[in-house]
Design an enzyme around this catalytic site. Structure first.
Site, mmCIF file in Angstrom:
data_model
loop_
_atom_site.group_PDB
_atom_site.id
_atom_site.type_symbol
_atom_site.label_atom_id
_atom_site.label_comp_id
_atom_site.label_asym_id
_atom_site.label_seq_id
_atom_site.Cartn_x
_atom_site.Cartn_y
_atom_site.Cartn_z
ATOM 1 N N LEU A 132 -4.707 -3.201 -1.313
ATOM 2 C CA LEU A 132 -4.658 -1.734 -1.272
ATOM 3 C C LEU A 132 -4.746 -1.249 -2.719
ATOM 4 O O LEU A 132 -4.165 -1.883 -3.617
ATOM 5 C CB LEU A 132 -3.342 -1.239 -0.669
ATOM 6 C CG LEU A 132 -3.131 -1.451 0.829
ATOM 7 C CD1 LEU A 132 -1.793 -0.843 1.267
ATOM 8 C CD2 LEU A 132 -4.271 -0.855 1.649
ATOM 9 N N ASP A 133 -5.417 -0.132 -2.930
ATOM 10 C CA ASP A 133 -5.462 0.460 -4.268
ATOM 11 C C ASP A 133 -4.041 0.809 -4.710
ATOM 12 O O ASP A 133 -3.147 0.998 -3.882
ATOM 13 C CB ASP A 133 -6.297 1.744 -4.254
ATOM 14 C CG ASP A 133 -7.744 1.485 -3.860
ATOM 15 O OD1 ASP A 133 -8.220 0.349 -4.058
ATOM 16 O OD2 ASP A 133 -8.381 2.430 -3.349
ATOM 17 N N LYS A 134 -3.888 0.976 -6.022
ATOM 18 C CA LYS A 134 -2.553 1.235 -6.582
ATOM 19 C C LYS A 134 -1.919 2.495 -5.979
ATOM 20 O O LYS A 134 -0.703 2.545 -5.736
ATOM 21 C CB LYS A 134 -2.693 1.378 -8.102
ATOM 22 C CG LYS A 134 -1.416 1.447 -8.859
ATOM 23 C CD LYS A 134 -1.670 1.158 -10.325
ATOM 24 C CE LYS A 134 -0.553 1.701 -11.174
ATOM 25 N NZ LYS A 134 -1.003 2.641 -12.189
#
Ligand code: URA
Length: 238
Positions: A99-101
């Site tokens: 997942l993106d930050k």
């Protein structure tokens, strides 16, 4: 297996395990044993008065907060592994996809490399469901565009399902279901239909739904049923 190997399953290096054994911190069937070479089943071994040591593959779910990286280590930012207690961090867990930050929600961590690989390979069609809040009013035309397979600058997305939950003038809420996970894919798909994302949370992978009892940053092991369901989905059931 050897006692030092069984103790290492609790998250210790082999040499730390040997020291723990020689220091009398390890019980087999309730009695201290100081021979690291003794042959033993992990389920008979306790370290430092804890529960019995488990062998076998681990699968955990984490509720990833924003700002945390989906990585095993990083020098600058907190990672999903940092959310676990020390012994658990040393069991060889890795994330299933990324997942993106800034994206929150369900991350699976496992020691089972084949399972991790299959859960992200489109071939096995494990669904990933995201709850998306976006700018502007989503319509049936957007759902049709997702279902047709959106063409982005470098690839055409596989058909995806868009279930619109709220459609307002300023913003909308929807669940989107994919069976692949390219870089920034959901953000790019919403941008492509003219509805930039405001927030994104992953809520499900295959048969495993993010446990609503887990607050951001919390984790738990999968239940036997959840783990079996994932293995079945990936053709790994025995
Ligand atoms: N799609 C995105 O854009 N970001 C994620 O983190 C996951 C899916």
């Amino acid at each position: 297996m050897r006692l030092d190997k069984a103790v290492a399953l609790a998250g210790l290096s082999r040499s730390e395990a040997r020291k723990a054994i020689q220091g009398g911190r390890v019980l087999v069937d309730g009695a201290p044993v100081r021979d690291p070479a003794m042959q033993v089943e992990p389920g008979r071994v306790r370290l430092d008065g804890g529960g019995v040591i488990e062998a076998g593959e681990l699968i955990l779910m984490v509720n990833k907060p924003a700002g945390v990286l989906t990585a095993t280590e990083d020098r600058r930012f907190e990672t999903v592994l940092d959310l676990l207690p020390e012994p658990m961090r040393r069991r060889g867990l890795g994330p299933v996809g990324r997942l993106d930050k800034d994206v929150t929600g369900l991350v699976l961590l496992t020691t089972d490399g084949q399972l991790a690989h299959r859960l992200i390979a489109p071939k096995w069609k494990a669904e990933k469901v995201y709850r998306a809040r976006c700018q502007g009013r989503l319509t049936g035309a957007d759902a049709e565009a997702f279902a047709a397979g959106l063409t982005l600058s470098d690839f055409t997305a596989l058909p995806a399902r868009l279930d619109i939950l709220e459609a307002g003038e300023a913003e909308s809420l929807a669940d989107v279901t994919l069976t692949e996970g390219k870089f920034h894919q959901v953000k790019r798909m919403f941008a492509a239909v003219g509805h930039p994302l405001l927030a994104l949370e992953r809520t499900r992978i295959g048969c495993v739904t993010l446990d609503p009892a887990l607050k951001a940053g919390e984790w738990r092991r999968l239940t036997e049923d959840e783990a079996e369901g994932l293995r079945k989905l990936c053709g790994m059931d025995r």
